[in-house]
Design an enzyme around this catalytic site. Structure first.
Site, PDB file in Angstrom:
ATOM      1  N   LYS A 107     -11.689  20.316  -1.518  1.00  0.00           N
ATOM      2  CA  LYS A 107     -11.331  19.755  -2.841  1.00  0.00           C
ATOM      3  C   LYS A 107     -10.840  18.325  -2.738  1.00  0.00           C
ATOM      4  O   LYS A 107     -11.050  17.519  -3.648  1.00  0.00           O
ATOM      5  CB  LYS A 107     -10.280  20.610  -3.561  1.00  0.00           C
ATOM      6  CG  LYS A 107      -9.031  20.898  -2.771  1.00  0.00           C
ATOM      7  CD  LYS A 107      -9.208  22.104  -1.943  1.00  0.00           C
ATOM      8  CE  LYS A 107      -8.089  22.360  -0.986  1.00  0.00           C
ATOM      9  NZ  LYS A 107      -7.946  23.738  -0.607  1.00  0.00           N
ATOM     10  N   GLY A 136     -10.030  29.496  -4.246  1.00  0.00           N
ATOM     11  CA  GLY A 136     -10.402  30.373  -3.121  1.00  0.00           C
ATOM     12  C   GLY A 136     -11.567  31.275  -3.491  1.00  0.00           C
ATOM     13  O   GLY A 136     -12.677  30.804  -3.769  1.00  0.00           O
ATOM     14  N   GLY A 189      -2.665  31.169   7.102  1.00  0.00           N
ATOM     15  CA  GLY A 189      -3.861  30.326   6.905  1.00  0.00           C
ATOM     16  C   GLY A 189      -4.045  29.864   5.470  1.00  0.00           C
ATOM     17  O   GLY A 189      -5.115  29.375   5.113  1.00  0.00           O
ATOM     18  N   GLU A 192      -2.777  23.889   3.811  1.00  0.00           N
ATOM     19  CA  GLU A 192      -3.662  22.850   4.336  1.00  0.00           C
ATOM     20  C   GLU A 192      -3.161  22.421   5.716  1.00  0.00           C
ATOM     21  O   GLU A 192      -2.002  22.653   6.073  1.00  0.00           O
ATOM     22  CB  GLU A 192      -3.641  21.635   3.393  1.00  0.00           C
ATOM     23  CG  GLU A 192      -4.187  21.922   2.016  1.00  0.00           C
ATOM     24  CD  GLU A 192      -5.622  22.425   2.052  1.00  0.00           C
ATOM     25  OE1 GLU A 192      -6.495  21.736   2.568  1.00  0.00           O
ATOM     26  OE2 GLU A 192      -5.862  23.539   1.557  1.00  0.00           O
ATOM     27  N   LYS A 207      -7.656  20.039  -7.323  1.00  0.00           N
ATOM     28  CA  LYS A 207      -8.387  21.142  -7.967  1.00  0.00           C
ATOM     29  C   LYS A 207      -8.422  20.936  -9.483  1.00  0.00           C
ATOM     30  O   LYS A 207      -9.435  21.179 -10.131  1.00  0.00           O
ATOM     31  CB  LYS A 207      -7.719  22.472  -7.611  1.00  0.00           C
ATOM     32  CG  LYS A 207      -7.870  22.831  -6.136  1.00  0.00           C
ATOM     33  CD  LYS A 207      -6.942  23.972  -5.773  1.00  0.00           C
ATOM     34  CE  LYS A 207      -7.110  24.420  -4.338  1.00  0.00           C
ATOM     35  NZ  LYS A 207      -6.039  25.308  -3.890  1.00  0.00           N
ATOM     36  N   GLY A 304      -7.064  31.816   1.846  1.00  0.00           N
ATOM     37  CA  GLY A 304      -7.226  32.786   2.929  1.00  0.00           C
ATOM     38  C   GLY A 304      -8.664  32.812   3.426  1.00  0.00           C
ATOM     39  O   GLY A 304      -9.590  32.382   2.741  1.00  0.00           O
TER      40      GLY A 304
HETATM   41  P1  NAP Z   1      -8.633  24.658   9.586  1.00  0.00           P
HETATM   42  O1  NAP Z   1      -8.222  26.053   9.851  1.00  0.00           O
HETATM   43  O2  NAP Z   1      -7.751  23.545  10.054  1.00  0.00           O
HETATM   44  O3  NAP Z   1     -10.091  24.461  10.247  1.00  0.00           O
HETATM   45  C1  NAP Z   1     -10.715  23.218  10.364  1.00  0.00           C
HETATM   46  C2  NAP Z   1     -11.893  23.366  11.327  1.00  0.00           C
HETATM   47  O4  NAP Z   1     -12.616  22.156  11.372  1.00  0.00           O
HETATM   48  C3  NAP Z   1     -11.502  23.689  12.758  1.00  0.00           C
HETATM   49  O5  NAP Z   1     -12.394  24.609  13.306  1.00  0.00           O
HETATM   50  C4  NAP Z   1     -11.633  22.341  13.482  1.00  0.00           C
HETATM   51  O6  NAP Z   1     -11.984  22.471  14.837  1.00  0.00           O
HETATM   52  C5  NAP Z   1     -12.781  21.734  12.726  1.00  0.00           C
HETATM   53  N1  NAP Z   1     -12.783  20.281  12.727  1.00  0.00           N
HETATM   54  C6  NAP Z   1     -11.853  19.442  12.226  1.00  0.00           C
HETATM   55  N2  NAP Z   1     -12.216  18.156  12.401  1.00  0.00           N
HETATM   56  C7  NAP Z   1     -13.419  18.192  13.025  1.00  0.00           C
HETATM   57  C8  NAP Z   1     -14.314  17.195  13.480  1.00  0.00           C
HETATM   58  N3  NAP Z   1     -14.053  15.895  13.325  1.00  0.00           N
HETATM   59  N4  NAP Z   1     -15.466  17.600  14.088  1.00  0.00           N
HETATM   60  C9  NAP Z   1     -15.743  18.910  14.249  1.00  0.00           C
HETATM   61  N5  NAP Z   1     -14.923  19.909  13.811  1.00  0.00           N
HETATM   62  C10 NAP Z   1     -13.789  19.537  13.232  1.00  0.00           C
HETATM   63  O7  NAP Z   1      -8.879  24.403   8.041  1.00  0.00           O
HETATM   64  P2  NAP Z   1      -9.223  25.498   6.921  1.00  0.00           P
HETATM   65  O8  NAP Z   1      -7.967  26.097   6.412  1.00  0.00           O
HETATM   66  O9  NAP Z   1     -10.310  26.369   7.382  1.00  0.00           O
HETATM   67  O10 NAP Z   1      -9.732  24.540   5.743  1.00  0.00           O
HETATM   68  C11 NAP Z   1     -10.987  23.938   5.806  1.00  0.00           C
HETATM   69  C12 NAP Z   1     -11.352  23.349   4.443  1.00  0.00           C
HETATM   70  O11 NAP Z   1     -11.373  24.389   3.459  1.00  0.00           O
HETATM   71  C13 NAP Z   1     -10.369  22.318   3.909  1.00  0.00           C
HETATM   72  O12 NAP Z   1     -11.084  21.363   3.156  1.00  0.00           O
HETATM   73  C14 NAP Z   1      -9.464  23.125   2.970  1.00  0.00           C
HETATM   74  O13 NAP Z   1      -8.883  22.345   1.958  1.00  0.00           O
HETATM   75  C15 NAP Z   1     -10.479  24.078   2.394  1.00  0.00           C
HETATM   76  N6  NAP Z   1      -9.942  25.343   1.886  1.00  0.00           N
HETATM   77  C16 NAP Z   1      -9.090  26.062   2.659  1.00  0.00           C
HETATM   78  C17 NAP Z   1      -8.637  27.295   2.183  1.00  0.00           C
HETATM   79  C18 NAP Z   1      -7.692  28.146   2.973  1.00  0.00           C
HETATM   80  O14 NAP Z   1      -7.259  29.188   2.458  1.00  0.00           O
HETATM   81  N7  NAP Z   1      -7.350  27.794   4.203  1.00  0.00           N
HETATM   82  C19 NAP Z   1      -9.060  27.749   0.933  1.00  0.00           C
HETATM   83  C20 NAP Z   1      -9.948  26.967   0.167  1.00  0.00           C
HETATM   84  C21 NAP Z   1     -10.382  25.761   0.675  1.00  0.00           C
HETATM   85  P3  NAP Z   1     -11.021  23.200  15.912  1.00  0.00           P
HETATM   86  O15 NAP Z   1     -10.968  24.640  15.473  1.00  0.00           O
HETATM   87  O16 NAP Z   1     -11.696  23.036  17.218  1.00  0.00           O
HETATM   88  O17 NAP Z   1      -9.691  22.508  15.788  1.00  0.00           O
HETATM   89  N1  HSE Z   2      -4.032  25.291   0.641  1.00  0.00           N
HETATM   90  C1  HSE Z   2      -4.748  25.848  -0.432  1.00  0.00           C
HETATM   91  C2  HSE Z   2      -3.849  26.763  -1.230  1.00  0.00           C
HETATM   92  C3  HSE Z   2      -5.939  26.603   0.076  1.00  0.00           C
HETATM   93  O1  HSE Z   2      -2.776  27.118  -0.724  1.00  0.00           O
HETATM   94  O2  HSE Z   2      -4.195  27.124  -2.354  1.00  0.00           O
HETATM   95  C4  HSE Z   2      -6.864  27.088  -1.014  1.00  0.00           C
HETATM   96  O3  HSE Z   2      -7.501  26.011  -1.625  1.00  0.00           O
END
Ligand code: NAP
Ligand code: HSE
Length: 429
Positions: A107, A136, A189, A192, A207, A304
């Site tokens: 986002k 999500g 998880g 951010e 968002k 999540g």
């Molecule tokens: P995360 O757990 O920190 O995972 C990020 C991943 O990207 C890791 O696997 C990391 O590698 C990899 N990465 C980062 N920089 C990189 C690069 N330059 N080259 C290659 N790989 C790279 O983050 P996340 O929570 O999954 O969130 C990812 C995205 O989804 C974000 O935009 C977030 O806003 C969005 N999002 C998250 C959620 C949530 O609930 N977490 C919900 C909705 C949207 P390594 O594993 O090797 O460090």
């Molecule tokens: N960090 C975000 C949240 C992940 O807590 O809502 C989902 O977009």
């Protein structure tokens, strides 16, 4: 050119990416049956090849070079779950320029560069799917783009950040301190990589700008969204709010009025009997009010691994349908024009105020005079027990223009009898 298998490349395999891998592999038969074509994960780019992964994958799929995804001619769909803005922007641009469809959960990126990226996609005859970027696992982007498209959306209001809702729930229901609740949200998880984006309200603002763009058919500049986070919300505010019959929630509100758009994110007191007050932990909920449909409510897990993975995989399936049937998926959002945004000082709200004052006769009267002079009418005023000559006063105003309320606060700050202004929160009924 019809394909038997559509190949996917992932950028990132953290919380969301792992959920995507788990769903695409665990449900592959079901997904293939629904699509009439198989999906195969061909490559996964990560930062650290040695890091343990939440889901088992063939190590040969992993690479620390994103070009192995972006330049592979066999990969049709690139799934970006890395996060961050600039690296992701460059990667998605290259993916589109190399003829790939893109799915993203990002986002921050869509709020800052959505129009630019959607325009590149249009030029390339490709699409960007971003359902997971808001709410999500809850479908929100598609309902706004398609199912509710015939409505004039008047207003939306809801909880669209799981981390802050988790923290506020744990503070109010279990009496936990802010830091402890945040650490739990991070461990699960939800947060951010930089959790200040969650707790300072920016994640919800990104968002909101995406939702507002689709709701009001307008290009939204992120700086036009008024943002306050939850870092200043104290346990005592949550307790006083409960005494007054309210829950404290981080709300995102978008509204189209005759004079322009109202776009704001802030902690808000909401009546305990309101459905949003019952939304707990990482759950999100959004009310959307259309002129034809009336009020519609969406509810579910807003963060999540698997809930977000669910939305990402649905987007992958949509991209696969487009590829399989070789039809172009129209991109409309890049053509929206900009509508004016109404500044906060011009908007109306009720306010909750907690302050400390010298405990002496006449202080209540002085307070009432300051508010009366600014034409701010008071609904509730409560004095808490005095400690060492200082009384804590909690009050709730009636509906008032924000600018007027701020003027009254400035006068209060100069009054010798007022020791501190401790908390200012908005109230919705
Ligand atoms: P995360 O757990 O920190 O995972 C990020 C991943 O990207 C890791 O696997 C990391 O590698 C990899 N990465 C980062 N920089 C990189 C690069 N330059 N080259 C290659 N790989 C790279 O983050 P996340 O929570 O999954 O969130 C990812 C995205 O989804 C974000 O935009 C977030 O806003 C969005 N999002 C998250 C959620 C949530 O609930 N977490 C919900 C909705 C949207 P390594 O594993 O090797 O460090
Ligand atoms: N960090 C975000 C949240 C992940 O807590 O809502 C989902 O977009």
């Amino acid at each position: 050119m019809k394909k038997d298998t559509i190949k996917i490349g992932l950028l990132g395999m953290g919380t969301v990416g792992s959920g995507v891998v788990k769903i695409l592999t665990g449900n592959s038969e079901n997904i293939g049956h629904k699509l009439g074509v198989g999906l195969e994960i061909k490559r996964i780019a990560v930062r650290d090849l040695e890091k343990p992964r939440a889901v088992e994958v063939d190590p040969a799929l992993l690479t620390d070079n994103p070009d192995h995804v972006l330049l592979d001619p066999e990969i049709d769909i690139v799934v970006e779950t890395m996060g961050g803005i600039e690296t992701a922007r460059q990667a998605i641009t290259r993916a589109l320029e190399n003829g790939k469809f893109v799915v993203t959960a990002n986002k921050d990126l869509m709020a800052h560069h959505g129009v630019e990226l959607l325009s590149i996609a249009k030029t390339q005859g490709r699409s960007i799917f971003y359902e997971a970027s808001v709410g999500g696992g809850i479908p929100l982007i598609r309902p706004l783009k398609y199912c509710l498209a015939a409505n004039r959306i008047k207003k939306f209001m809801g909880i669209i950040n799981g981390t802050t809702n988790y923290i506020l729930t744990q503070m109010s229901a279990a009496g936990k301190e802010f830091a402890e609740a945040l650490a739990e949200a991070q461990a699960q998880g939800f947060a951010e990589a930089d959790p200040s984006s969650d707790i300072e309200g920016r994640d919800a603002a990104y968002k909101l700008s995406i939702l507002a763009s689709l709701s009001f058919a307008s290009q939204i500049k992120i700086d036009d969204v008024y943002v306050e986070g939850i870092t200043d919300v104290k346990l005592r505010d949550i307790h006083y709010a409960q005494e007054l019959g309210y829950a404290v929630k981080l709300l995102a509100i978008g509204e189209e009025a005759a004079e322009g758009l109202k776009l704001h994110v802030h902690p808000t007191l909401i009546p305990l009997e309101h459905p949003l007050a019952a939304v707990q932990n990482e759950f999100n909920a959004l009310f959307i009010e259309g002129d034809a449909v009336g009020e519609v409510m969406f509810y579910g897990r807003g963060a999540g691994s698997l809930p977000t993975g669910s939305a990402v995989c649905a987007d992958v399936m949509d991209a696969a349908r487009v590829l399989k049937n070789e039809i172009e998926n129209g991109v409309l959002e890049a053509t929206f024009t900009e509508k004016p945004v109404i500044p906060m000082e011009e908007q109306h709200s009720r306010f909750y105020l907690r302050l400390k004052a010298v405990d002496e006769p006449g202080v209540f009267g002085k307070l009432a005079t300051v508010f009366g002079d600014a034409a701010v009418s008071l609904d509730r005023i409560i004095q808490k027990r005095s400690v060492e000559g200082t009384a804590e006063i909690v009050l709730v105003t009636h509906d008032v223009k924000e600018g007027r309320f701020r003027e009254a606060l400035n006068v209060l700050r100069e009054m010798p009898a007022i020791r501190s202004i401790n908390s200012v929160l908005r109230v919705v009924e």
